[in-house]
Design an enzyme around this catalytic site. Structure first.
Site, PDB file in Angstrom:
ATOM      1  N   ARG A  53     -13.562  -8.559   1.470  1.00  0.00           N
ATOM      2  CA  ARG A  53     -12.139  -8.303   1.231  1.00  0.00           C
ATOM      3  C   ARG A  53     -11.351  -9.583   1.497  1.00  0.00           C
ATOM      4  NH1 ARG A  53     -10.188  -3.151   1.565  1.00  0.00           N
ATOM      5  NH2 ARG A  53      -8.306  -4.200   0.850  1.00  0.00           N
TER       6      ARG A  53
ATOM      7  N   CYS B 113     -16.275   1.591   0.626  1.00  0.00           N
ATOM      8  CA  CYS B 113     -15.129   0.741   0.989  1.00  0.00           C
ATOM      9  C   CYS B 113     -14.759   0.856   2.460  1.00  0.00           C
ATOM     10  CB  CYS B 113     -13.934   1.077   0.108  1.00  0.00           C
ATOM     11  SG  CYS B 113     -13.241   2.710   0.422  1.00  0.00           S
TER      12      CYS B 113
ATOM     13  N   HIS C 255      -7.365   0.929  -6.502  1.00  0.00           N
ATOM     14  CA  HIS C 255      -7.610   0.067  -5.323  1.00  0.00           C
ATOM     15  C   HIS C 255      -8.283  -1.222  -5.819  1.00  0.00           C
ATOM     16  CE1 HIS C 255      -7.855  -1.142  -1.290  1.00  0.00           C
ATOM     17  NE2 HIS C 255      -8.681  -0.258  -0.776  1.00  0.00           N
TER      18      HIS C 255
ATOM     19  N   GLN D 225      -9.934  -3.942  -3.416  1.00  0.00           N
ATOM     20  CA  GLN D 225     -11.216  -3.475  -2.880  1.00  0.00           C
ATOM     21  C   GLN D 225     -12.343  -3.766  -3.868  1.00  0.00           C
ATOM     22  OE1 GLN D 225     -12.160  -1.704   0.109  1.00  0.00           O
ATOM     23  NE2 GLN D 225     -14.132  -2.327  -0.717  1.00  0.00           N
TER      24      GLN D 225
ATOM     25  N   ASP E  84     -17.283   7.282  -1.646  1.00  0.00           N
ATOM     26  CA  ASP E  84     -16.038   7.113  -0.899  1.00  0.00           C
ATOM     27  C   ASP E  84     -15.728   8.467  -0.262  1.00  0.00           C
ATOM     28  OD1 ASP E  84     -13.637   6.147   0.089  1.00  0.00           O
ATOM     29  OD2 ASP E  84     -12.584   6.173  -1.836  1.00  0.00           O
TER      30      ASP E  84
ATOM     31  N   ARG F 111       0.878  -1.181   0.000  1.00  0.00           N
ATOM     32  CA  ARG F 111       0.000   0.000   0.000  1.00  0.00           C
ATOM     33  C   ARG F 111       0.911   1.224   0.000  1.00  0.00           C
ATOM     34  NH1 ARG F 111      -5.333   1.420   3.509  1.00  0.00           N
ATOM     35  NH2 ARG F 111      -6.119   0.029   1.893  1.00  0.00           N
TER      36      ARG F 111
HETATM   37  N1  NVA Z   1     -10.055   6.574  -1.357  1.00  0.00           N
HETATM   38  C1  NVA Z   1      -9.692   6.203  -0.015  1.00  0.00           C
HETATM   39  C2  NVA Z   1      -9.850   4.731   0.173  1.00  0.00           C
HETATM   40  C3  NVA Z   1      -9.507   4.250   1.557  1.00  0.00           C
HETATM   41  C4  NVA Z   1      -9.593   2.763   1.695  1.00  0.00           C
HETATM   42  C5  NVA Z   1      -8.280   6.629   0.276  1.00  0.00           C
HETATM   43  O1  NVA Z   1      -7.429   6.480  -0.592  1.00  0.00           O
HETATM   44  O2  NVA Z   1      -8.032   7.135   1.369  1.00  0.00           O
HETATM   45  N1   CP Z   2     -11.212  -0.145   2.396  1.00  0.00           N
HETATM   46  C1   CP Z   2      -9.953  -0.219   2.834  1.00  0.00           C
HETATM   47  O1   CP Z   2      -9.020  -0.420   2.066  1.00  0.00           O
HETATM   48  O2   CP Z   2      -9.820  -0.079   4.179  1.00  0.00           O
HETATM   49  P1   CP Z   2      -8.458   0.095   4.994  1.00  0.00           P
HETATM   50  O3   CP Z   2      -7.882   1.460   4.632  1.00  0.00           O
HETATM   51  O4   CP Z   2      -8.867   0.012   6.414  1.00  0.00           O
HETATM   52  O5   CP Z   2      -7.509  -0.987   4.605  1.00  0.00           O
END
Ligand code: NVA
Ligand code: CP
Length: 325
Positions: free
Chosen positions: A312, A284, A148, A151, A244, A121
């Site tokens: 997930r 998500c 993502h 997800q 989101d 990540r």
């Molecule tokens: N779009 C959000 C998703 C979090 C799982 C982010 O990147 O923070």
């Molecule tokens: N939806 C998602 O990726 O959650 P986290 O940021 O908690 O991993």
């Protein structure tokens, strides 16, 4: 329409195609591969729920490198590896030499000597591509700024569970059109023949290159992709409603500006009245009640967000099994 192009290849052939492959974005996979992984996810969920052991990855080790926070991704990947008989190691840049300037090149090569796959990540997609270029083991994208994909595999599994299919459905996304979840949803819709309408302010439209590539894929599946600014238009007759956060990780400096810009893009009762009466709501998570979605929607009868979060685990186990085994 997707059914028409669904593969007739055996699972052995699909498995051979996926083994060793990086999982960086949905666009990198064929419709057949995506549908195969979703079938696998369904089977693995069934095995887990029945308490039947399925140690396909006994002795295998996944590294998990997090440069951003996570609840779901971290725990579901770690638990998924354990359920598959393997093991997962959490790596934070604070603890490994990458955070002190060791190159991606050297880190990727060294980690490949120990691990069977590496989930990352991070911020830029170029970083994860660089990892993938140098690593000898599959690299799985656990979220980058523009994508993502893991997800969205869980999202597709959830939609199938509630709607029985993907092709021909209409998915409406309202909010930040230029983020990772939106981009992966656009790519996925195009691959599986789902129609997608994204409503966001002009300044936060999805990435044009991602949309252009998805439009090419959509020609093969009959999916339509509509990128607009009007949330009501996007919402009309939607089967699936998604939003989101307005401020994704890494964009915190813009939080105030975004809070203003997205005021008209809140998913609430009034907006959802334009969706089909049996729509499902997805997010998500983490969510900000009162910003991108009201509590009555996310905690209401149409919401499937906790099944989505659970999936997930199952969707990622299918990916891990396919690329590692
Ligand atoms: N779009 C959000 C998703 C979090 C799982 C982010 O990147 O923070
Ligand atoms: N939806 C998602 O990726 O959650 P986290 O940021 O908690 O991993």
């Amino acid at each position: 329409m997707v059914q028409a192009i669904k593969t007739t290849e055996s699972s052995d052939v699909m498995q051979a195609k996926l083994k060793g492959k990086d999982f960086l974005s949905i666009a990198d996979f064929s419709t057949a591969e995506i549908l195969y992984l979703l079938e696998e996810a369904k089977e693995l969920k069934k095995l887990q729920k029945s308490g039947i052991p399925h140690p396909y990855l006994a002795g295998k080790v996944l590294g998990m490198l997090f440069e951003k926070s996570s609840t779901r991704t971290r725990v579901s990947f770690e638990v998924g590896m354990l359920q598959l008989g393997g093991h997962a190691i959490f790596l934070s840049p604070r603890d490994i030499q990458l955070g002190r300037g060791e190159s991606i090149h050297d880190t990727a090569i060294v980690l490949s000597r120990y691990l069977d796959a590496l989930m990352i990540r991070t911020f830029s997609h170029e970083s994860i591509q660089e990892f993938a270029h140098h690593a000898d083991v599959p690299i799985i994208n656990g979220l980058t700024d523009p994508h993502h994909p893991v997800q969205v595999m869980a999202d597709l599994q959830t939609i199938i569970e509630y709607k029985g299919k993907l092709d021909g459905l209409k998915l409406c996304y309202v909010g930040d059109g230029n983020n990772n979840v939106t981009h992966s949803l656009i790519e996925a819709a195009a691959k599986v023949g789902m129609h997608i309408s994204v409503a966001s302010p002009e300044k936060y439209r999805p990435n044009q290159e991602i949309v252009a590539k998805a439009l090419e894929d959509a020609k093969l599946t009959g999916s339509t992709i509509s990128i607009i600014t009007d949330p009501i238009e996007a919402m009309k007759d939607a089967d699936v409603v998604v939003t989101d956060v307005w401020t994704s990780m890494g964009m915190e400096a813009e939080a105030q500006e975004r809070l203003q810009a997205f005021q008209a893009y809140q998913v609430n009762e009034e907006l959802c009245s334009y969706a089909k009466s049996d729509y499902i709501f997805m997010h998500c998570l983490p969510a900000h009640r009162g910003e991108e979605v009201t509590a009555d929607i996310i905690d209401g009868p149409h919401s499937v967000v906790f099944d989505e979060a659970e999936n997930r685990l199952h969707a990622q186990k299918a990916i891990l099994k396919a690329v590692i085994l």
